[in-house]
Design a protein around this motif. Structure first.
Motif, PDB file in Angstrom:
ATOM      1  N   GLU A 137      -3.277   3.135   7.218  1.00 46.42           N
ATOM      2  CA  GLU A 137      -2.668   3.771   6.063  1.00 46.42           C
ATOM      3  C   GLU A 137      -3.628   4.764   5.411  1.00 46.42           C
ATOM      4  O   GLU A 137      -3.232   5.868   5.015  1.00 46.42           O
TER       5      GLU A 137
ATOM      6  N   LEU B  31      -3.744   0.855  -3.214  1.00 45.80           N
ATOM      7  CA  LEU B  31      -3.991  -0.185  -2.219  1.00 45.80           C
ATOM      8  C   LEU B  31      -3.818  -1.558  -2.862  1.00 45.80           C
ATOM      9  O   LEU B  31      -4.643  -1.983  -3.667  1.00 45.80           O
TER      10      LEU B  31
ATOM     11  N   ASN C  56       0.864  -1.179   0.000  1.00 47.73           N
ATOM     12  CA  ASN C  56       0.000   0.000   0.000  1.00 47.73           C
ATOM     13  C   ASN C  56       0.903   1.232   0.000  1.00 47.73           C
ATOM     14  O   ASN C  56       1.563   1.513   0.999  1.00 47.73           O
TER      15      ASN C  56
ATOM     16  N   SER D  50      -7.186   0.919  -6.615  1.00 39.75           N
ATOM     17  CA  SER D  50      -6.638  -0.416  -6.431  1.00 39.75           C
ATOM     18  C   SER D  50      -6.786  -1.196  -7.726  1.00 39.75           C
ATOM     19  O   SER D  50      -7.685  -0.928  -8.536  1.00 39.75           O
TER      20      SER D  50
ATOM     21  N   ILE E 207      -5.880  -5.302   0.176  1.00 42.64           N
ATOM     22  CA  ILE E 207      -7.144  -4.615   0.410  1.00 42.64           C
ATOM     23  C   ILE E 207      -7.994  -5.233   1.515  1.00 42.64           C
ATOM     24  O   ILE E 207      -8.960  -4.625   1.954  1.00 42.64           O
TER      25      ILE E 207
END
Length: 220
Positions: free
Chosen positions: A158, A148, A107, A123, A151
Motif C-alpha cells: 500500500e 495507516l 489503510n 497513523s 501498522i
C-alpha cells in the motif's frame, strides 16, 4: 516508550486507531483476525484516543456461550529443536493472504484527487489532527493523506503504491519514534523512488511527548 515496537518484537499484528470509531471497528476485527491467524493481536491506544469522544454506529453484541479453554498441544511447547520451524510458521502467518482484506479496510487515502506534488503519511491520533488542519486551511486539493490503521506487519504494498504516484515531497507524521518513517525510507530506497521524505526533526516533529493541533498546524 513507543508501544508499537511490541508488534515487531512479538511478531503479532498491530492496529493503531485514530478515533473512537476506529477503536471500535478495529477491536471487532482484531478478534476476528486473531482467530483466523491463531495469534494475539494488539489494538494500540494512546491517551488522546482513549479520552476522545465521537459518534459511531455499532452492531448488536453477539452472545457467545463458548467456554474458554487452553489445549496443551506440541506446537505450544517451543523447545530449541522446534524454534526454527515455529519461527517460519509465525512469519508465514504474518505474510499470508489472510491480512489483505484488513490492509484494504484500515489503510486508506484521504483527499485523493488529481495528481499532486505533496503527500502526508500518518497513523493514530495524528491523522485526526491532520484532517482537521488540512480542511481548516483549505488544503484538500493540494495533498494526499495516507492513513495507516494496520501498522504491523507494515503495509509495504500500500505504501509503495502510494509513493509511486510521483510526489515531490512526502511528510511522515507519527508519535513517537520514526518507525513508519524508517519503513517508508527503506521502501523508497529499495524501489529507487525519487522524492524528498521529511520526518523527525522537521518543523518541530520530535520523538518525545504528544503532538498538538498547534504543532501540526505549523508543520503542514
Amino acid at each position: 516508550q513507543d508501544s508499537r515496537y511490541w508488534g515487531n518484537m512479538a511478531s503479532v499484528p498491530v492496529f493503531n486507531p485514530a478515533t473512537p470509531e476506529d477503536a471500535y471497528k478495529m477491536t471487532r476485527q482484531a478478534f476476528r483476525l486473531s482467530e483466523e491467524l491463531r495469534l494475539p493481536v494488539i489494538v494500540r491506544t494512546t491517551t488522546r484516543v482513549s479520552h476522545a469522544r465521537g459518534m459511531l454506529s455499532y452492531n448488536e453484541i453477539s452472545s457467545n456461550q463458548r467456554v474458554a479453554c487452553f489445549k496443551r498441544m506440541p506446537e505450544h511447547i517451543n523447545i530449541p529443536a522446534r524454534t526454527a520451524v515455529a519461527h517460519n510458521k509465525l512469519l508465514d502467518k504474518l505474510h499470508s493472504d489472510t491480512l489483505f482484506p484488513y490492509f484494504r479496510t484500515f489503510n486508506k487515502v484521504h483527499f485523493e484527487a488529481d495528481k499532486k506534488h505533496l503527500a502526508v503519511i500518518s497513523s493514530g491520533i495524528s491523522v485526526s489532527y491532520l484532517q482537521e488542519v488540512i480542511k481548516r486551511n483549505n488544503l484538500t486539493d493540494q495533498l494526499d493523506l495516507l492513513d495507516l490503521g494496520l501498522i504491523f506487519p507494515f503495509p509495504q504494498k500500500e505504501v509503495l503504491d502510494f509513493l509511486q504516484k510521483g510526489f515531490n515531497k512526502v511528510l511522515i507524521v507519527e508519535e513517537l519514534d520514526p518507525i513508519i518513517e524508517s519503513a517508508v525510507r527503506n521502501i523508497a530506497q529499495k524501489h529507487n523512488i525519487q522524492c524528498e521524505i521529511l520526518g523527525k526533526d522537521f518543523a518541530g516533529l520530535t520523538c518525545t511527548g504528544e503532538f498538538t493541533m498547534e504543532l501540526i498546524d505549523n508543520v503542514v
